[in-house]
Design a protein around this motif. Sequence first.
Motif, PDB file in Angstrom:
ATOM      1  N   UNK A   1      46.580 -33.405  15.636  1.00 10.48           N
ATOM      2  CA  UNK A   1      45.658 -33.690  14.529  1.00 10.48           C
ATOM      3  C   UNK A   1      45.526 -32.477  13.614  1.00 10.48           C
ATOM      4  N   UNK A   2      45.322 -31.302  14.203  1.00 10.05           N
ATOM      5  CA  UNK A   2      45.126 -30.094  13.387  1.00 10.05           C
ATOM      6  C   UNK A   2      46.375 -29.747  12.585  1.00 10.05           C
ATOM      7  N   UNK A   3      47.546 -29.797  13.207  1.00  9.73           N
ATOM      8  CA  UNK A   3      48.760 -29.400  12.500  1.00  9.73           C
ATOM      9  C   UNK A   3      49.084 -30.355  11.356  1.00  9.73           C
ATOM     10  N   UNK A   4      48.780 -31.638  11.526  1.00 11.41           N
ATOM     11  CA  UNK A   4      49.075 -32.617  10.478  1.00 11.41           C
ATOM     12  C   UNK A   4      48.076 -32.568   9.329  1.00 11.41           C
ATOM     13  N   UNK A   5      46.857 -32.135   9.613  1.00 11.20           N
ATOM     14  CA  UNK A   5      45.831 -32.099   8.572  1.00 11.20           C
ATOM     15  C   UNK A   5      45.611 -30.704   8.002  1.00 11.20           C
ATOM     16  N   UNK A   6      46.258 -29.707   8.581  1.00 10.57           N
ATOM     17  CA  UNK A   6      46.017 -28.330   8.164  1.00 10.57           C
ATOM     18  C   UNK A   6      46.354 -28.087   6.697  1.00 10.57           C
TER      19      UNK A   6
ATOM     20  N   UNK B   1      46.651 -17.891  13.831  1.00 10.34           N
ATOM     21  CA  UNK B   1      45.680 -17.342  14.777  1.00 10.34           C
ATOM     22  C   UNK B   1      45.060 -18.449  15.620  1.00 10.34           C
ATOM     23  N   UNK B   2      44.676 -19.550  14.984  1.00 11.23           N
ATOM     24  CA  UNK B   2      44.061 -20.667  15.710  1.00 11.23           C
ATOM     25  C   UNK B   2      45.015 -21.236  16.739  1.00 11.23           C
ATOM     26  N   UNK B   3      46.254 -21.513  16.324  1.00 12.01           N
ATOM     27  CA  UNK B   3      47.226 -22.092  17.264  1.00 12.01           C
ATOM     28  C   UNK B   3      47.605 -21.088  18.347  1.00 12.01           C
ATOM     29  N   UNK B   4      47.635 -19.799  17.998  1.00 13.19           N
ATOM     30  CA  UNK B   4      47.995 -18.778  18.977  1.00 13.19           C
ATOM     31  C   UNK B   4      46.898 -18.616  20.028  1.00 13.19           C
ATOM     32  N   UNK B   5      45.628 -18.600  19.599  1.00 15.16           N
ATOM     33  CA  UNK B   5      44.530 -18.488  20.561  1.00 15.16           C
ATOM     34  C   UNK B   5      44.493 -19.712  21.459  1.00 15.16           C
TER      35      UNK B   5
ATOM     36  N   UNK C   1      48.500 -18.882   6.187  1.00 19.68           N
ATOM     37  CA  UNK C   1      49.356 -19.064   7.364  1.00 19.68           C
ATOM     38  C   UNK C   1      48.869 -18.261   8.552  1.00 19.68           C
ATOM     39  N   UNK C   2      48.364 -17.058   8.287  1.00 22.33           N
ATOM     40  CA  UNK C   2      47.896 -16.199   9.363  1.00 22.33           C
ATOM     41  C   UNK C   2      46.668 -16.799  10.046  1.00 22.33           C
ATOM     42  N   UNK C   3      45.753 -17.380   9.259  1.00 20.15           N
ATOM     43  CA  UNK C   3      44.573 -18.034   9.846  1.00 20.15           C
ATOM     44  C   UNK C   3      44.988 -19.169  10.771  1.00 20.15           C
ATOM     45  N   UNK C   4      45.869 -20.024  10.260  1.00 20.22           N
ATOM     46  CA  UNK C   4      46.332 -21.156  11.068  1.00 20.22           C
ATOM     47  C   UNK C   4      47.104 -20.655  12.287  1.00 20.22           C
TER      48      UNK C   4
ATOM     49  N   UNK D   1      34.205 -17.934   9.264  1.00 17.93           N
ATOM     50  CA  UNK D   1      33.387 -18.666  10.227  1.00 17.93           C
ATOM     51  C   UNK D   1      34.109 -19.940  10.683  1.00 17.93           C
ATOM     52  N   UNK D   2      34.746 -20.623   9.760  1.00 16.67           N
ATOM     53  CA  UNK D   2      35.436 -21.864  10.107  1.00 16.67           C
ATOM     54  C   UNK D   2      36.565 -21.618  11.105  1.00 16.67           C
ATOM     55  N   UNK D   3      37.285 -20.512  10.953  1.00 15.06           N
ATOM     56  CA  UNK D   3      38.351 -20.190  11.903  1.00 15.06           C
ATOM     57  C   UNK D   3      37.778 -20.008  13.304  1.00 15.06           C
ATOM     58  N   UNK D   4      36.669 -19.285  13.401  1.00 18.16           N
ATOM     59  CA  UNK D   4      36.046 -19.082  14.712  1.00 18.16           C
ATOM     60  C   UNK D   4      35.580 -20.399  15.331  1.00 18.16           C
TER      61      UNK D   4
END
Length: 484
Positions: free
Chosen positions: A33-38, A55-59, A50-53, A133-136
Amino acid sequence: MNAIQTSKMSNFRWVICSLLFLATTINYMDRQVLSLLNTNYISIDFHWDNDDYGTITAVFSLFYAAISLFAGKFIDWMGTKKGYIFAIILWSIGACMHAACGIATCWIDGVDSMAVLKTMDKASQMGLFGLTVSVWLFIGCRMILAMGESGNFPAAIKVTAEYFPKKDRAFATSIFNAGASIGALVAPLSIPALADAFGWEMAFIIIGALGFIWAGLWLFVYTKPSKSRFVNASELLYIESDEDATPQLADEESEDEGVKLSIIDCFKYRQTWAFIVGKLFTDGVWWFFLFWAPDYFNSLGYPVTTMTGKMLIFVLYLIVTVVSIYGGYLPKLFVEKRGMNPYAGRMRAMLIFAFFPIFAMFAQPLSGISPWIPAIIIGIAGAGHQSWSANLYSTIGDMFPKSAVATITGIGTMFGGLCSFAINKGSGVLFDYAEAQGDAFTFFGETGKPAGYMIVFCYCAVAYLIGWCIMKILVPKYKPVIVE
């Protein structure tokens, strides 16, 4: 010939396999869901790069890796029925929670609505460590999702070892593992449509709710084969047909599966390290395709909001699905037609599938001709991974007693998650850097961000052959672990 041998065999094991397939499908839809809507929805609202996204997928990958070390042991301790239900309910809750990230961001940032937030520049949203904040908030939701999803494969592999003899396990695994491809196949056709119709928040909720339905089915259907009213004596005899299997009576009350291995004890065996190597080198390749394919086709000018973008993802995973189902059947042919033992047959099949991803290094150079060429190439590479993965998982049941299957699966999955963390975080940083450098950044004739993709594709191409060679050195021939 006795009555057990002549009675018609029930086929309830395939019903169980179908439920494993459905759980894995839901698992991967929740991830997708996240990758398709990112790119076309969420990043626009929150001003992610790209770095924010990445980071989310990496964490997500890192936490998935860490929790997987204990998830397998948890499944072995709790049992497949209760453990599986706990896992899918937890990840479904995490999936649905993503929908609240927008409202929570507005509340924390002190703005009235998402419309206002969308007009704010990124600098005004910065929080701890330079992340918004949204990334966290999304990281928090992904961690809950990862905690639950880490139980899926240890539980599914353990159930497969319970319900199938060794010669059939790779085929059964390839079928339920195809749920990963089906989930990725259905996702681009359904998730953007849900987001367009109801908003991206409802897409998370609707897809996440599917897990609760599955949990109800599992609660009603699953029991150990020796206790199941749907498994007759003839099928039970077939399930326990391995030479080293210990027959169980249909009315057996004990669920003792033998001597338990601690997590530390598992690391003493070369067979454990062989499985770790197989996961460490290759899992990140699949997760890279899963998380970055929509962005890749968007960079070619075909976002998932367009019909062509949707169809590119669809065709990619259609190839993965069709080819990979037969991947688990190949070692069965080696066992039955060539007389090989199951482990030797699996290693032979894995060597064949290790050559499929080599085509990945041609995806970027040929993308200028047509976007369908990289879609097909990545599909072939992905099919190679899924076929490899089905056989790799089955080597656990070949080597280890049932009491340790989920634990070993969890250990290997942890190292696979570490590989995924490195690839996903590294890709996000690499793509932003390459894009910023433009023509000054080159690799194999590509410049800018395409050069970044070329670097990652080259790793994907060789990872499986390297992993296979090391596995073969560690465990050159079949050698089961004897736990005393």
